[in-house]
Design a protein around this motif. Sequence first.
Motif: not given
Ligand SMILES: Cc1cc2nc3c(=O)[nH]c(=O)nc-3n(C[C@H](O)[C@H](O)[C@H](O)COP(=O)(O)O)c2cc1C
Lengths: 439, 262
Positions: A64-66, A218-223
Amino acid sequence: MVTAPSQEALAKLTPVLTKRWLSPDAWRLDVYERLDGYRALRKALSVHPDDLIQLVKDSGLRGRGGAGFPTGMKWGFIPQNDGKPHYLVVNADEGEPGTCKDLPLMMADPHSLIEGVIIASYAIRCNRAFIYIRGEAVHAARRLRNAVAEAYRAGYLGRNILGSGFDLDIVVHSGAGAYICGEETALLDSLEGFRGQPRLRPPFPATHGLYSCPTVVNNVETIATVPYIVLGGAQWFRSMGTEKSPGPKIYSISGRVNNPGQYECSLGITLRQLIELAGGMQPGHELKFWTPGGSSTPMLTAEHMDAPLDFEGMAGVGTMLGTTAVQVFSQQDDVVYATYRWIKFYHHESCGKCTPCREGNYWMEQILHRILAGKGTHEDLDTLLDACDNLLGRSFCALGDGATSPVTSSIKYFKQDYLDYIEGRKAPTMSPAELVGAH
Amino acid sequence: MPFSEQARERAREIIARYPEGRQRSALLPLLHLVQSEQGYVSPEGIEFCAEQLGLTKAEVGAVATFYTMYKRKPTGDWLVSVCTNTMCGVLGGERTYQALSEYLGVGHDETTADGKITLEHAECLAACDYAPVLTVNYEFFDKMQAEDALTLVKQLQAGERPHPTRGARLCTLKEMSLQLAGFADERDGAVGEGPAGEATLAGARLAERYGISVAGFDPDTPISRKETPPQPESPGNVAPPTTPKPAVDAKPARDTHPGGVA
Ligand SMILES: Cc1cc2nc3c(=O)[nH]c(=O)nc-3n(C[C@H](O)[C@H](O)[C@H](O)COP(=O)(O)O)c2cc1C
Ligand code: SF4
Ligand code: FES
């Protein structure tokens, strides 16, 4: 005038993670426990860690982090029996412009994140987890630290958790103001006490992450989603969302709607439906441009109101789902100014490690400012697109890629707005003296 | 040395949070600790961190200057950060910032002559659903148009402590820096202060109003098992008996920007 949403839009609501938010004291352990809290943990500890990884794979949960990377697969990448400590790092650095879901989650329901952390750590065999929380988010960090302390006192953290033999420590680590630290490898460098600059990959964090050890980020919402999957099962989870983007998702809608806020919906809801849920457009405002998932996702227009807001649907219209930060702008908002302000942000937040991003954003900001000040030329538009060409795919990390999104998409859909400034049909809206921001 | 024995004790506590041999991870919290003593990262503060962690002053300085929240000059008691990123900016934040700047007679990252208020513009503060927002010592004040912000700042100047919209009652920047260094907020009841705002709850309330919930949720749904569960009495954390092949050849995709897929 606030309009009532249609049945179709209402049917997209999926209050799962956000449901407990309605209980004002859910941040307290006793209230959390009354509301099914730590029930998933007991269940998780009764099965083998690999079964949990399989469960999360079966659920189809995507980050959920993007980036939307499959979470179960990420957990499965962690080598086992390698003799090294494993780490779980929760990315709570929420900073992508428009995104405002993780902080309210940690504020209203911090234990759900902690419960998810314990389950995930057990699954990947990790005994030390870090929650890297954005420095400015002091209100959420206060609740989170309190919740961690409560969880220790109740035996959910520490040694031999609930008699399972499993040990876990959690450290809540506050950042210090740098968007780039949300990028997972920059985050790891920052957590190790360095400047937050991205690392070269490979090696990937799964094998060489925090302290060069296998690490899941992992992102907050993911976890925080994990405990619900453990309770309700993969099949139930897949009853929401679409086949390739299953589950509920917290959409953050802001801007020119009557009721901005957090709306947890089935993945694949459309903007039209989301706007209905948010009470319609504000009086006198007509949708002009919007971002599906933060400023790093190419903007869309009123033509795209029926595209599904899921990973595939957004790819299908040339953009990305990102963080589901839906920022809604109207005909009263200046798309050239919006782009300028976002680029000022990327310029300020560029870590400076690679030239295309460091220099490219600097120049793009200057050019956009010049256009707004009525001094732009037709060549400026070409120069902007050239700068984007030099940035997209050539930057060291994805911040640079993201910076091109507002520029290329606004020129694609709203070239006329640029030309109106350049050809003098629109009066300048900025003068050099009005410059605030980047420094 | 300006750093008290208490500060040194706190520094030891911070360092102990991180694994053996990984003390450097304590640097960010230590810099917050320095600010809790001095209100900014002073040269002595840099020396203090360097000494605690066995780093050079240059190494510490390089880190301190990277992050926006570490201030290089003394700050006021009240750090007023106005979000001027796009959403807040177009909804009034830009005007709010300019009104405050004019009224206080200071620009970005500057402090009023009486040393009370430091002004800065901020990037998106993850509260766009409350735009335009500002924070005082990082506590949120929502929907702050220029007039609201002027009233707020005048209250601060008059020695009042207006209550943030969400979050706890105000404390000084130095007090806040101690929390940033990872120490609990000791003020009675502070953790509970700050109800969730309406925007935060908008979706959940709508679902409640229309009686919507997700069907088919059974918390006792069994987890399908392929593996035998670990023995409860097995002494801590050793890897369970059966484990999958290490996925050394696994290649996660290049991380993409928050937007995602490359
Ligand atoms: C510039 C930049 C900023 C990012 N900021 C965040 C953020 O604030 N929180 C987040 O969860 N992921 C952010 N990401 C994505 C993380 O690199 C990463 O993909 C993510 O934390 C993985 O978690 P997920 O698999 O649960 O989504 C960002 C990526 C980039 C390139
Ligand atoms: S793209 Fe920008 S943020 Fe990323 S490494 Fe290069 S300079 Fe740093
Ligand atoms: S733009 Fe101001 S909080 Fe997001």
